[in-house]
Design a protein around this motif. Structure first.
Motif, short mmCIF file in Angstrom:
data_model
loop_
_atom_site.label_atom_id
_atom_site.label_comp_id
_atom_site.label_asym_id
_atom_site.label_seq_id
_atom_site.Cartn_x
_atom_site.Cartn_y
_atom_site.Cartn_z
N SER A 168 0.84 -1.20 0.00
CA SER A 168 0.00 0.00 0.00
C SER A 168 0.88 1.25 0.00
CB SER A 168 -0.92 0.00 1.23
OG SER A 168 -0.16 0.01 2.43
N THR A 200 0.97 -3.69 5.98
CA THR A 200 1.14 -2.87 4.80
C THR A 200 1.66 -1.50 5.22
OG1 THR A 200 -1.14 -2.06 4.87
CG2 THR A 200 -0.71 -4.07 3.61
N LYS A 202 0.74 1.53 4.93
CA LYS A 202 -0.15 2.57 5.44
C LYS A 202 -0.61 2.34 6.89
CE LYS A 202 -4.42 0.49 3.62
NZ LYS A 202 -5.55 0.67 2.68
#
Length: 311
Positions: A168, A200, A202
């Motif tokens: 991400s 991920t 983010k």
């Protein structure tokens, strides 16, 4: 003839060992046979014979020490005497697809958790005491986002493509970053990694809490305001701070900076800041082996330090 070739290879390796013995020392620290009972028995004998689990574990360990892809790993085993010796000069060397399949196997049945626990037990049996003071931090694992118009649209999750499936986007300052994030808990005294998670890119750092209830956890300003199950929360604070809070941050920073050491070693020596893998499960397996390689590297240093101090 074959025995003569093997003898010649081992003789050549003795010279290699004199020049650089790190792999030889790291190999001897671990009881590799202790990992074998952790694998479930194969239900059927159909299909081609499997490679030895010990051989495959050592290959993933080597791969993590040098940040090598599966394809490059196959070549480097053939090419490097030090790699062949680390693997006990195998008669047959697995191809890159076999390495990939073994990594996939480790995503199942909690095998990886058992391997991690066994290595931690071996470290403790070496007399390395894990303290209750711990440091948590996170770092990015950069990945290739791939091409938006790669011709693979609509061909399913398993289509062969370089485009990352689980990575991400996020921002750090003004810089955009794509990929994953590694989260570590490091023992304050020994700098041994005791817990590892992968998310991920983010994911907010504070959403991942690796602390145990009986620990004191030290964290940087990125965790400010987030809770923890630890009995002592040593997270640095951000915002408008009182003189007392400034001093508190300085005290925590002195302890927390020891948690930066594993990242420096893994990124600089093991090239662990990037991945070519595209799913969270695969990146997790890869990064756990990077952490294992770091822990063995660190254990080697601690044992040498203890030996030098006793002389």
């Amino acid at each position: 003839m074959k025995s003569l070739i093997d003898f010649a290879l081992r003789e050549k390796y003795e010279k290699v060992k004199e020049l650089r013995s790190r792999l030889e020392e790291m190999k001897g620290i671990i009881d590799w046979d202790a990992f074998l009972p952790l694998f479930p028995d194969k239900e059927t004998m159909r299909g081609r014979p499997e490679y030895e689990k010990k051989l495959m574990l050592r290959i993933l360990f080597l791969q993590s020490c040098y940040g090598i892809s599966d394809e490059e790993m196959e070549f480097q085993i053939y090419d490097r005497l030090s790699f062949q010796q680390f693997l006990d000069f195998p008669e047959s060397i697995p191809d890159f697809s076999t390495i990939w399949r073994f990594r996939e196997e480790l995503t199942e049945d909690h095998i990886l958790d058992l391997i991690w626990d066994e290595l931690e037990n071996q470290i403790k049996r070496q007399g390395i005491i894990i303290q209750k003071g711990a440091i948590q931090d996170a770092s990015f694992i950069h990945a290739d986002p791939g091409k938006k118009k790669s011709g693979m649209q609509g061909r399913g999750r398993e289509a062969k493509t370089s485009r990352s499936k689980d990575g991400s986007w996020t921002k750090k300052g003004k810089k955009s970053i794509f990929g994953f994030k590694s989260h570590h808990k490091v023992d304050e005294a020994t700098k041994i990694i005791t817990e590892v998670a992968v998310s991920t890119a983010k994911t907010f750092d504070g959403n991942i809490d690796l602390a145990k209830e009986n620990e004191v956890i030290f964290r940087d300003k990125g965790y400010s305001g987030s809770g923890t199950r630890a009995k002592g929360d040593g997270s640095m604070k951000k915002g408008k701070l009182s003189p007392h809070e400034h001093l508190r941050n300085k005290r925590i920073a002195k302890k927390r900076c020891r948690g930066e050491h594993p990242y420096g070693t893994m990124h600089r020596s093991f090239k662990a800041g990037r991945t070519k893998l595209t799913t969270l499960a695969r990146v997790f397996v890869q990064h756990v082996f990077v952490c294992m390689a770091y822990n063995v590297h660190r254990l080697r240093f601690l044992l040498k330090q203890r030996s030098d101090s006793s002389q």
